[in-house]
Scaffold this motif. Sequence first.
Motif, PDB file in Angstrom:
ATOM      1  N   ASP A 611       1.036  -1.047   0.076  1.00  0.00           N
ATOM      2  CA  ASP A 611      -0.106   0.060  -0.211  1.00  0.00           C
ATOM      3  C   ASP A 611       1.081   1.150   0.061  1.00  0.00           C
ATOM      4  N   PRO A 612       0.469   2.205  -0.939  1.00  0.00           N
ATOM      5  CA  PRO A 612      -0.235   1.989  -2.058  1.00  0.00           C
ATOM      6  C   PRO A 612       0.519   1.395  -3.243  1.00  0.00           C
ATOM      7  N   CYS A 613      -0.308   0.868  -4.361  1.00  0.00           N
ATOM      8  CA  CYS A 613       0.056   0.259  -5.451  1.00  0.00           C
ATOM      9  C   CYS A 613      -0.786   0.532  -6.696  1.00  0.00           C
ATOM     10  N   THR A 614      -1.657   1.167  -6.191  1.00  0.00           N
ATOM     11  CA  THR A 614      -2.957   1.613  -7.282  1.00  0.00           C
ATOM     12  C   THR A 614      -3.200   2.919  -7.364  1.00  0.00           C
ATOM     13  N   ALA A 615      -3.600   3.494  -8.473  1.00  0.00           N
ATOM     14  CA  ALA A 615      -4.173   4.907  -8.624  1.00  0.00           C
ATOM     15  C   ALA A 615      -5.028   5.128  -9.766  1.00  0.00           C
ATOM     16  N   GLY A 616      -5.780   6.136  -9.757  1.00  0.00           N
ATOM     17  CA  GLY A 616      -6.283   6.538 -10.852  1.00  0.00           C
ATOM     18  C   GLY A 616      -6.230   8.031 -11.125  1.00  0.00           C
ATOM     19  N   CYS A 617      -6.334   8.481 -12.413  1.00  0.00           N
ATOM     20  CA  CYS A 617      -6.146  10.033 -12.739  1.00  0.00           C
ATOM     21  C   CYS A 617      -7.216  10.101 -13.638  1.00  0.00           C
ATOM     22  N   VAL A 618      -7.822  11.387 -13.908  1.00  0.00           N
ATOM     23  CA  VAL A 618      -9.045  11.231 -15.066  1.00  0.00           C
ATOM     24  C   VAL A 618      -8.762  12.846 -15.311  1.00  0.00           C
ATOM     25  N   VAL A 619      -8.748  13.182 -16.592  1.00  0.00           N
ATOM     26  CA  VAL A 619      -8.484  14.782 -17.088  1.00  0.00           C
ATOM     27  C   VAL A 619      -9.697  15.104 -17.876  1.00  0.00           C
ATOM     28  N   THR A 620     -10.486  15.878 -17.746  1.00  0.00           N
ATOM     29  CA  THR A 620     -11.682  16.204 -18.645  1.00  0.00           C
ATOM     30  C   THR A 620     -11.604  17.722 -19.153  1.00  0.00           C
ATOM     31  N   ASP A 621     -12.130  17.617 -20.360  1.00  0.00           N
ATOM     32  CA  ASP A 621     -12.515  19.393 -20.687  1.00  0.00           C
ATOM     33  C   ASP A 621     -13.611  19.483 -20.111  1.00  0.00           C
ATOM     34  N   VAL A 622     -13.636  20.512 -19.381  1.00  0.00           N
ATOM     35  CA  VAL A 622     -14.826  20.912 -18.496  1.00  0.00           C
ATOM     36  C   VAL A 622     -15.830  21.806 -19.368  1.00  0.00           C
ATOM     37  N   ASN A 623     -15.515  22.285 -20.590  1.00  0.00           N
ATOM     38  CA  ASN A 623     -16.512  22.937 -21.556  1.00  0.00           C
ATOM     39  C   ASN A 623     -17.194  21.876 -22.573  1.00  0.00           C
ATOM     40  N   THR A 624     -16.734  20.792 -22.602  1.00  0.00           N
ATOM     41  CA  THR A 624     -17.089  19.799 -23.573  1.00  0.00           C
ATOM     42  C   THR A 624     -17.527  18.397 -22.974  1.00  0.00           C
ATOM     43  N   GLY A 625     -16.943  18.063 -21.732  1.00  0.00           N
ATOM     44  CA  GLY A 625     -17.189  16.645 -21.355  1.00  0.00           C
ATOM     45  C   GLY A 625     -16.726  15.779 -21.986  1.00  0.00           C
TER      46      GLY A 625
END
Length: 960
Positions: A611-625
């Motif tokens: 611990d920790p050995c996992t993770a996630g990351c999301v990048v989103t265009d806030v104007n288009t979805g």
Amino acid sequence: MFRDFLEALKEGLKKLAGSRLVTIGAAFTVMFCILIVKLFNLQIINGEYYLNEYIQKTEKEITTPGTRGNIYDMNGNILAYNQLAYIVTIQDTGKYKRSADMNAMLLELVTILDKHGEAVEGKFEVTINSNGDMVYTSASEAARKRFLRDYYGRKSVDELDDPEGKYPSAITAREAFEKRKESYGLNSMKDEKGNALIIPDDLALDIVNIRYTMGLTAYQKYATTPITSYVSEETVVDIKEHKAQLDGVGIEESTIRVYNDSIYFAPIIGYTGKVQEDQLEELKKSDPDYELTDVVGRTGIEASMELTLQGSKGKKTICVDNMGRIMEVLSETEASAGEDVYLTLDRDLQIGIYYLIEQELAGVLTSKIVNAGDEVNENRDSSKRLIPVKDAYFQLINNNVLNMSHFFAQDASQTEQAIAFKFTTSKDRIIQDIRNELYSESTTQLKDLPADMYAYMLYIKTYLQDPTIGILVTDDKMDKNDPSYLAWKDETISLRDFIYAGIANNWIDTTKLQIESKYSNADDIYSVLVEYVLENLQTDTKFYKKIYRYLINDNIITGRELCLALYDQGVLAYDQSQVDALRANGENYAYTFIKDKISKLELTPAQMALDPCTAGCVVTDVNTGEVRALVTYPSYDNNRLSGTMDSAYYSQLLEDLSNPLYNNATQTIKAPGSTFKPITAIAALEENVLSLTEKINCTGEFDIVKPTIKCWIYPGRHNEEDLVEAIQNSCNYFFAELGHRLSTDENGGYVQSLGLEKIRKYATMFGLDHTSGVEIAELSPKISTEDPERSVMGQGNHAYANVQLSRYAAALANRGTVFELSLIDKVTDSQGNLIEDYTPEVHSKIDIADTTWNTVQQGMRQVITNSSSKKIFDDLEIPIAGKTGTAQESNTRANHAFFISYGPFDNPDICVTVNIPYGYSSANAADLAKNVYRFYYGYTDLDYIQNTGALDVSNVDIRD
């Protein structure tokens, strides 16, 4: 004289003509002439015509798949495409009437394949793992039962575990293999001299796999069955050279699905494979041409866009004889290519973030690994836990970084042999100790056992409950009020007494044990069960790992030896100077060595599975979805799963403790912690339970509810603060007060359900009541249904995936537009002509006051500029707004870390959300997000990121 001769001749002819023999002879002569004419006509003139008429013909239709469409990123970088390849196929031509002859041919075939390192692929869901154990490759217990349904030739899984015991589901992979091996006659094979032929397990399994797969398509003798994925040209040549001995074996041209940058995109793109029955039913609703032998998208975009990517089939109408041989092609329609799919993802951004995650996790690990024992964590809370170095050593065994079976191999190094000797002598002693414990009449309660024996006793119970063993019923089938069950939960009973209670309560399936008499008493049953367990523990590699755990703890097997074995087994590139240093120095050097290898990513967080050995990351265009990056760590190589699956590799992934098949951005749902507080702030303002200027006095402990809620600053206090300051300080007291006010009706009465209803109302506004919209598998979110004062702080029983928090963060940034997020940009034909332009759907608009938006956004901005997070973001070139969050799930593991954000603050382009399960502190999630922003806006480049080791972990203490 001549006249006399004529008279005599006439007289003779008269007599002959009157004879019945002449009549018969003439008739036979005529018939013979007719027969000659007929035979001439049948064999010479019309021979080919009558031969074709004689052969029984059946008209069949064969379909050929269309070329699958390509997948690209938003910039046109190709991510998935097709490549011409050769595969090995087999067809039952009817030549091999005897099973022995078929086996002999297949043995020659699999020997050739094995020589060239080619893997046999089929439907027999059993493989041999790296430790030499036979294991199922089924993705789940439900999938394993579907395999067993087909294995037994049943129509439904409901027919398993029948009263007569003909179709048991409690059957090990080895048992399933041995039964097929016996039924196919592999145990009775003989060589040319008539001697018994002993076939190695790996080759025998290949033969079983081929025969089993052929059996599933026996009704289509005219169709060939693929038994490999693509093979090398050397393999093709070798098989063709042995063609005379391999009747029915062929080489066919095919296409294989190739994935570029597979590790970074596999969880999104997925992979292709043979269609499953449940999937086939759904596909047939849209296209009746789908068949059980088709290769389709199994996961990810490959599955969700299957009908778009899959081209139209070609069709060939043929005539086959009664042996299934193709005699004539009557008609043929060419297949057509599928359409191409462009994703919204940016290839370089996806790759860069994957590296940043790995570096962040490595930095956390190296900061937490200490040269101490388990006692180091006594009286530590979840945010302060440390990792004893022996845990790291053990993970080399536990997560199969080191191959246990190679310790015993003929070519094992001296170090490996020493490990093997210590293990073997200890194993014999430990099993004897277990025997003594199980047979001792003076039993010891679980809680009073030494740590190692306690672990062994728990393992034996788990082993007996394993679905493939099925001797002891699972806990859910036990009487929860039974005294022995309650005692087990309280650890106030021994395993011996618990099993005796299980016998009395019919929790033990005695049909799985070789009990001589059905009238045996409890002592007889117990004795047989114990001997069964002890015998199987001798070869149980999962149990071996339990032994290694305590041999490492007790310094019998040392960290130095295990580090040396990393070089012996090729896990680390050989370095003589490091080997010499390990040999010359003691355990302190081994400690610095393993930390150094993790820091340099020569041993990755995924391999270590700490611990920790996992993770996630999301990048989103806030104007288009549109989602620009959806990254989960760790990942896998989907090239090895596509088409015909590499079963051994899939088994390895299933056993990997870092869960690489699990998408941490879409399938890890956790309580969001304080990242939920902006929703609470909006609810409080819009429901008029708080004014913009009102201040609440934080005393450090909210005592209106029981148990009381302590602010993270306790025994300190925040004193008076307004909403902006409360968001900035992530004040638990302030938000608990808001939760209480939301639960107070117009008459001043406290109504929990009222508060929970308002929490649901505003969480729903931000889309947290349903999945995000992305076109891959995603777990459904859950809005809390308990404890409003804690739920407003992101505790309670909230559970959200990172991608769902990303949509929420995007709506915060764009002031109320809630998108159905999308990974699909557009679809084109194979020539690049636009067919459909995808635009994310607007799910809803949040209509709230501008002053509410201003207040919440300012609070999130001050999290970055004024709170303890300031030290992390001081050198960030882009002004952003954000909110940290920490959630505790276990007292024995670190806290989960979250961070939601958007930027630039004044004119947002993107939002960045990070989740690190068991990531200790939200400071780690925030630090990762900062590096994502720097990369996205060009302050670092991909080449720099790819050549960097573990990141320095922030020493900022964020408490939220």
